[in-house]
Design an enzyme around this catalytic site. Structure first.
Site, PDB file in Angstrom:
ATOM      1  N   ARG A  66      22.392  25.621 -49.897  1.00 49.41           N
ATOM      2  CA  ARG A  66      22.117  26.678 -48.931  1.00 49.41           C
ATOM      3  C   ARG A  66      23.399  27.445 -48.558  1.00 49.41           C
ATOM      4  O   ARG A  66      23.380  28.660 -48.359  1.00 49.41           O
ATOM      5  CB  ARG A  66      21.509  26.018 -47.696  1.00 49.41           C
ATOM      6  CG  ARG A  66      20.860  26.975 -46.823  1.00 49.41           C
ATOM      7  CD  ARG A  66      19.458  26.580 -46.424  1.00 49.41           C
ATOM      8  NE  ARG A  66      18.908  27.768 -45.809  1.00 49.41           N
ATOM      9  CZ  ARG A  66      17.662  28.131 -45.842  1.00 49.41           C
ATOM     10  NH1 ARG A  66      16.792  27.392 -46.472  1.00 49.41           N
ATOM     11  NH2 ARG A  66      17.259  29.221 -45.259  1.00 49.41           N
ATOM     12  N   ASN A 108      16.485  40.752 -35.758  1.00 45.20           N
ATOM     13  CA  ASN A 108      15.291  40.251 -36.437  1.00 45.20           C
ATOM     14  C   ASN A 108      14.074  40.747 -35.672  1.00 45.20           C
ATOM     15  O   ASN A 108      14.154  41.035 -34.474  1.00 45.20           O
ATOM     16  CB  ASN A 108      15.329  38.714 -36.415  1.00 45.20           C
ATOM     17  CG  ASN A 108      14.188  38.076 -37.195  1.00 45.20           C
ATOM     18  OD1 ASN A 108      13.580  38.712 -38.063  1.00 45.20           O
ATOM     19  ND2 ASN A 108      13.898  36.826 -36.900  1.00 45.20           N
ATOM     20  N   HIS A 110      10.175  39.511 -34.711  1.00 47.09           N
ATOM     21  CA  HIS A 110       9.349  38.298 -34.703  1.00 47.09           C
ATOM     22  C   HIS A 110       7.980  38.642 -34.108  1.00 47.09           C
ATOM     23  O   HIS A 110       7.921  39.305 -33.065  1.00 47.09           O
ATOM     24  CB  HIS A 110      10.044  37.217 -33.871  1.00 47.09           C
ATOM     25  CG  HIS A 110       9.267  35.939 -33.812  1.00 47.09           C
ATOM     26  ND1 HIS A 110       9.169  35.083 -34.893  1.00 47.09           N
ATOM     27  CD2 HIS A 110       8.515  35.395 -32.823  1.00 47.09           C
ATOM     28  CE1 HIS A 110       8.403  34.061 -34.564  1.00 47.09           C
ATOM     29  NE2 HIS A 110       7.999  34.218 -33.319  1.00 47.09           N
ATOM     30  N   ASP A 142      20.863  34.673 -33.738  1.00 45.46           N
ATOM     31  CA  ASP A 142      21.907  33.665 -33.561  1.00 45.46           C
ATOM     32  C   ASP A 142      21.596  32.502 -34.505  1.00 45.46           C
ATOM     33  O   ASP A 142      20.740  32.629 -35.379  1.00 45.46           O
ATOM     34  CB  ASP A 142      22.048  33.238 -32.091  1.00 45.46           C
ATOM     35  CG  ASP A 142      20.839  32.462 -31.587  1.00 45.46           C
ATOM     36  OD1 ASP A 142      19.934  32.135 -32.388  1.00 45.46           O
ATOM     37  OD2 ASP A 142      20.805  32.154 -30.377  1.00 45.46           O
TER      38      ASP A 142
HETATM   39  C1  GRF Z   1       6.115  40.632 -39.621  1.00 47.32           C
HETATM   40  O1  GRF Z   1       5.089  40.413 -38.689  1.00 47.32           O
HETATM   41  C2  GRF Z   1       7.335  39.826 -39.309  1.00 47.32           C
HETATM   42  O2  GRF Z   1       7.630  39.740 -37.955  1.00 47.32           O
HETATM   43  C3  GRF Z   1       6.903  38.473 -39.829  1.00 47.32           C
HETATM   44  O3  GRF Z   1       6.268  38.753 -41.062  1.00 47.32           O
HETATM   45  C4  GRF Z   1       5.736  40.066 -40.984  1.00 47.32           C
HETATM   46  C5  GRF Z   1       6.328  40.863 -42.111  1.00 47.32           C
HETATM   47  O4  GRF Z   1       5.601  42.014 -42.341  1.00 47.32           O
HETATM   48  N1  GRF Z   1       8.008  37.571 -39.942  1.00 47.32           N
HETATM   49  P1  GRF Z   1       6.050  43.103 -43.400  1.00 47.32           P
HETATM   50  O5  GRF Z   1       6.572  42.380 -44.634  1.00 47.32           O
HETATM   51  O6  GRF Z   1       7.119  43.947 -42.757  1.00 47.32           O
HETATM   52  O7  GRF Z   1       4.819  43.891 -43.697  1.00 47.32           O
END
Ligand code: GRF
Length: 205
Positions: A66, A108, A110, A142
């Site tokens: 990783r 990011n 979420h 983070d």
């Molecule tokens: C989004 O809801 C993101 O927050 C989550 O996966 C989805 C990705 O959607 N982690 P896309 O690939 O931008 O259509």
């Protein structure tokens, strides 16, 4: 050109597409200088190609561990001198080395109202919990799992007959708008991170 964005994605790339569309307007304040992914052949890379944006893939499977993958990803991003890195549906945790290279400059998105429901199944977890309001969060990354300082949030209602897919689609509509609006404000007005507080405006990038 405005600020230089590198966008990392792992799948469909609809959030990426929203950013591609927004950056067509020179007043937006940013250009996507590269799109990166952790796997080949994904729709997000097609979207980069269609938008004539340079793209790269750094697959974990190609590295012995990783840490070396993280270093390769860091180098791949650094090549484009980004002002801001946007994880838009990027389904890998970036490592400490990556974050130290771009301190406070990686956000990011979420699909849940953090700090509730972090992790890869945020929508499912929220639905199973029985919440009536769901939503999305833009956060500064983070080294935890969805624990970074919150930049912006938006909410959507949960309907009684929602399944995970229906709720996620409703969240994604709000998520795309939030991501575009938030990244735009950040690049145009600057931002600062003081502990858990993120402030946009009246500060240098
Ligand atoms: C989004 O809801 C993101 O927050 C989550 O996966 C989805 C990705 O959607 N982690 P896309 O690939 O931008 O259509």
């Amino acid at each position: 050109m405005g600020a230089r964005l590198v966008v990392l994605a792992s799948g469909e790339g609809t959030n990426l597409q929203a950013l591609i569309d927004a950056t067509q307007d020179s007043g937006y304040g940013a250009t996507i200088v590269a799109v990166g992914s952790d796997k080949p052949g994904i729709r997000a890379l097609d979207r980069a190609r269609a938008g004539r944006i340079p793209a790269f893939t750094v697959s974990l499977a190609d590295y012995p561990n990783r840490a070396e993958w993280d270093e390769a990803l860091t180098q791949a991003c650094r090549r484009y001198s980004p002002d801001l890195i946007v994880l838009a549906g990027f389904m890998k945790l970036v490592g400490r080395g990556f974050l130290e290279s771009f301190p406070g400059r990686c956000v990011n998105t979420h699909p849940a109202l953090l700090p509730s429901f972090p992790g890869t199944h945020g929508v499912r977890d929220a639905l199973n919990h029985g919440v009536k309001i769901a939503g999305c969060t833009v956060l500064v990354v983070d080294d935890g799992v969805d624990t970074g300082p919150i930049v912006a949030q938006a909410c959507v209602p949960v309907h009684d007959d929602d399944d995970e897919k229906a709720l996620h689609e409703r969240i994604k509509v709000a998520e795309r708008a939030l991501l575009v609006a938030t990244v735009g404000r950040m690049v145009r007005d600057g931002w600062s991170v003081d502990g858990r507080k993120v402030r946009i405006g009246s500060c240098q990038m």
